[in-house]
Design a protein around this motif. Structure first.
Motif, PDB file in Angstrom:
ATOM      1  N   THR A   4       0.836  -1.199   0.000  1.00  0.00           N
ATOM      2  CA  THR A   4       0.000   0.000   0.000  1.00  0.00           C
ATOM      3  C   THR A   4       0.869   1.246   0.000  1.00  0.00           C
ATOM      4  O   THR A   4       1.799   1.374   0.790  1.00  0.00           O
ATOM      5  CB  THR A   4      -0.926  -0.013   1.233  1.00  0.00           C
ATOM      6  N   ARG A  47      -0.028   7.178  -8.586  1.00  0.00           N
ATOM      7  CA  ARG A  47      -1.282   7.304  -7.842  1.00  0.00           C
ATOM      8  C   ARG A  47      -1.121   6.631  -6.479  1.00  0.00           C
ATOM      9  O   ARG A  47      -0.859   5.438  -6.392  1.00  0.00           O
ATOM     10  CB  ARG A  47      -2.431   6.649  -8.600  1.00  0.00           C
ATOM     11  N   ASP A  49      -2.421   5.175  -2.691  1.00  0.00           N
ATOM     12  CA  ASP A  49      -3.617   4.498  -2.184  1.00  0.00           C
ATOM     13  C   ASP A  49      -4.309   5.318  -1.104  1.00  0.00           C
ATOM     14  O   ASP A  49      -5.497   5.116  -0.833  1.00  0.00           O
ATOM     15  CB  ASP A  49      -3.247   3.121  -1.620  1.00  0.00           C
ATOM     16  N   CYS A  77      -8.001   8.993  -4.257  1.00  0.00           N
ATOM     17  CA  CYS A  77      -7.912   7.977  -3.200  1.00  0.00           C
ATOM     18  C   CYS A  77      -8.439   8.596  -1.914  1.00  0.00           C
ATOM     19  O   CYS A  77      -8.715   9.800  -1.869  1.00  0.00           O
ATOM     20  CB  CYS A  77      -6.463   7.514  -3.045  1.00  0.00           C
ATOM     21  N   GLU A 123     -12.493   2.094   1.264  1.00  0.00           N
ATOM     22  CA  GLU A 123     -12.243   2.201  -0.174  1.00  0.00           C
ATOM     23  C   GLU A 123     -12.452   0.858  -0.865  1.00  0.00           C
ATOM     24  O   GLU A 123     -13.032   0.785  -1.950  1.00  0.00           O
ATOM     25  CB  GLU A 123     -10.806   2.694  -0.391  1.00  0.00           C
ATOM     26  N   GLN A 227      -5.008   2.416 -11.461  1.00  0.00           N
ATOM     27  CA  GLN A 227      -6.030   2.104 -10.463  1.00  0.00           C
ATOM     28  C   GLN A 227      -5.857   0.686  -9.921  1.00  0.00           C
ATOM     29  O   GLN A 227      -6.194   0.407  -8.778  1.00  0.00           O
ATOM     30  CB  GLN A 227      -7.415   2.265 -11.074  1.00  0.00           C
TER      31      GLN A 227
END
Length: 455
Positions: A4, A47, A49, A77, A123, A227
């Motif tokens: 992560t 990107r 998390d 996120c 999420e 993603q």
């Protein structure tokens, strides 16, 4: 498989370092940014998390950054705001703009870790809910105890432990996406994203945007590859991808990096690919519609989902599963399928496979009445053609004979038709013909119609 990824944005070096060290000890990958400009740069590189965002910074405050990131679409996120000088109004504004939570400084590290864990879990649940709404129901694993399904589940469990690409073939509605999700759930990537990209739904020329994302000034749109970073990307109906997009995808997966549309810096990506198709890709390659090199990349581990007609012994279990699902989740009335209905459905051809079965169950629960779903009801629901006389009336009955003889011939043809239509169920025949059962039995005997031969 990547861990992560968390971005920490704070202008105080001691706080940045302290948070980074604690989170890295917990197994997270942490990138830090000292101001808004550095945060923008970090978002362009990858990107995250989750973002931990300070509100008060010298160049640009956190609330302004939050507005900027959520201006054209959802936040990239979950974002957790941090501040040592916050007010209730600031916390309310941050929440209104989409922040997951608001933490006051000095930070309680126990509370910080718990909030991060809950934000990541929320999420994941949101992504699952999107899948549920788009394709109800989201089956957790292939249903059935036939030899074919048991063998398929065992294959998937073994394959899931290796990071190979997987190609899943099978007819539409046979459960290919279910198998892909089951594979992801059995793999070490199960806690990371599962992203489903419907290739057939991409407008021609937009494949690069959907796969790789885009950059316009400070705004970054993350494509499906980012993603799904660290997790699994499902390419649904991969044969529908145009040749240009196939080449771009192959290049990205070969090198492990790509350029966003409008971007100048390569973006690293680590993701597992599962491709799904109902077409024969070897034939597509021969026809020049699919790249041979991409086919060989995807075909490392092929899996074939059999059509429902090839494991029809699983039909009763599938019927029970979907009855329970619609009863529990859509509050439809519970109804059981009769033995005759189940037997009929086991011998039905199922051109629409499991999807057709699911739709059938939903239809009879909505439209039907009574505790039991009968064979006649499922035949009607499926639109099965009913037996019809093979000749017109003039061909079956000669008009050049006494009325009594003509009537007997007609009655025999009529009752033969009803017997066939209702599978020798005399009660249903009597109801449709408007006759008492005892009178109907006498009439059948008098006309020489043997019921037992039809059973």
């Amino acid at each position: 498989m990547s861990a992560t990824h968390i971005l920490v944005v704070d202008d105080e070096p001691d706080i940045r370092t302290s948070i980074q060290e604690i989170l890295e000890d917990e197994g997270y990958v942490v990138v830090v940014a000292e101001n808004g400009e550095a945060a923008r740069h970090a978002l362009r590189e990858r990107r995250p998390d989750l973002i931990l965002l300070d509100i008060w910074m010298p160049d640009r405050d956190g609330i302004s950054l939050l507005k900027e990131w959520g201006e054209d679409e959802d936040l990239p996120c979950p974002v957790i705001m941090m501040s040592g000088h916050g007010t209730v109004e600031t916390a309310v504004e941050a929440t209104r703009l989409g922040a997951y939570d608001y933490l006051e400084k000095p930070l309680s590290m126990a509370k910080l870790l718990l909030t991060i864990e809950r934000a990541l879990q929320a999420e994941r649940l949101q992504r699952e809910n999107v899948g549920l709404k788009r394709r109800t129901p989201l089956v957790l694993e292939p249903i059935g105890r036939s030899a074919a399904i048991l063998r398929l589940r065992e294959q998937v469990k073994r394959i899931a432990q290796h990071d190979t690409w997987v190609l899943i073939t099978g007819e539409a509605g046979s459960g290919r996406e279910t198998l892909a999700r089951y594979l992801h759930a059995q793999s070490p990537r199960r806690e990371r994203p599962f992203v489903d990209l419907s290739v057939s739904g991409i407008a021609r020329g937009n494949a690069a945007y959907e796969l790789f994302g885009s950059e316009t000034g400070d705004h970054v749109h993350y494509g499906s590859l980012e993603q799904a970073a660290g997790g699994t990307l499902l390419l649904d109906e991969v044969a529908d991808m145009d040749l240009e997009a196939q080449g771009q995808l192959l290049g990205a997966l070969d090198t492990g990096s790509f350029l966003r549309v409008g971007g100048t810096e390569p973006v690293r990506v680590e993701v597992r690919i599962i491709a799904v198709t109902q077409r024969n890709l070897e034939e597509e390659v021969r026809a020049g519609r699919f790249r041979e090199d991409l086919f060989y990349h995807l075909n490392v581990v092929p899996l074939h989902v059999p059509p429902l007609r090839e494991h029809s012994e699983d039909v009763p279990e599938l019927l029970n599963f979907y009855v329970d699902f619609f009863t529990n989740h859509e509050k439809l009335p519970y109804r059981r399928f009769s033995v005759g209905a189940q037997n009929f459905l086991r011998n039905y051809g199922w051109p629409g496979n499991i999807r057709e079965l699911k739709n059938l169950v939903q239809r009879v629960l909505i439209l039907g009445a009574g505790d039991e779903v009968t064979q006649n009801e499922v035949e009607t629901a499926l639109g099965s053609p009913q037996p019809t006389p093979t000749q017109p009336l003039e061909g079956m009955v000669s008009f050049d004979q006494p009325l009594r003889s003509a009537r007997e011939l007609f009655e025999k043809a009529y009752l033969e038709y009803q017997l066939e239509k209702h599978a020798a169920n005399v009660s249903k025949m009597a109801k449709e013909a408007g006759m008492e059962r005892t009178h109907l039995y006498r009439k059948l005997r008098s006309l020489g119609i043997e019921i037992k031969e039809r059973r």
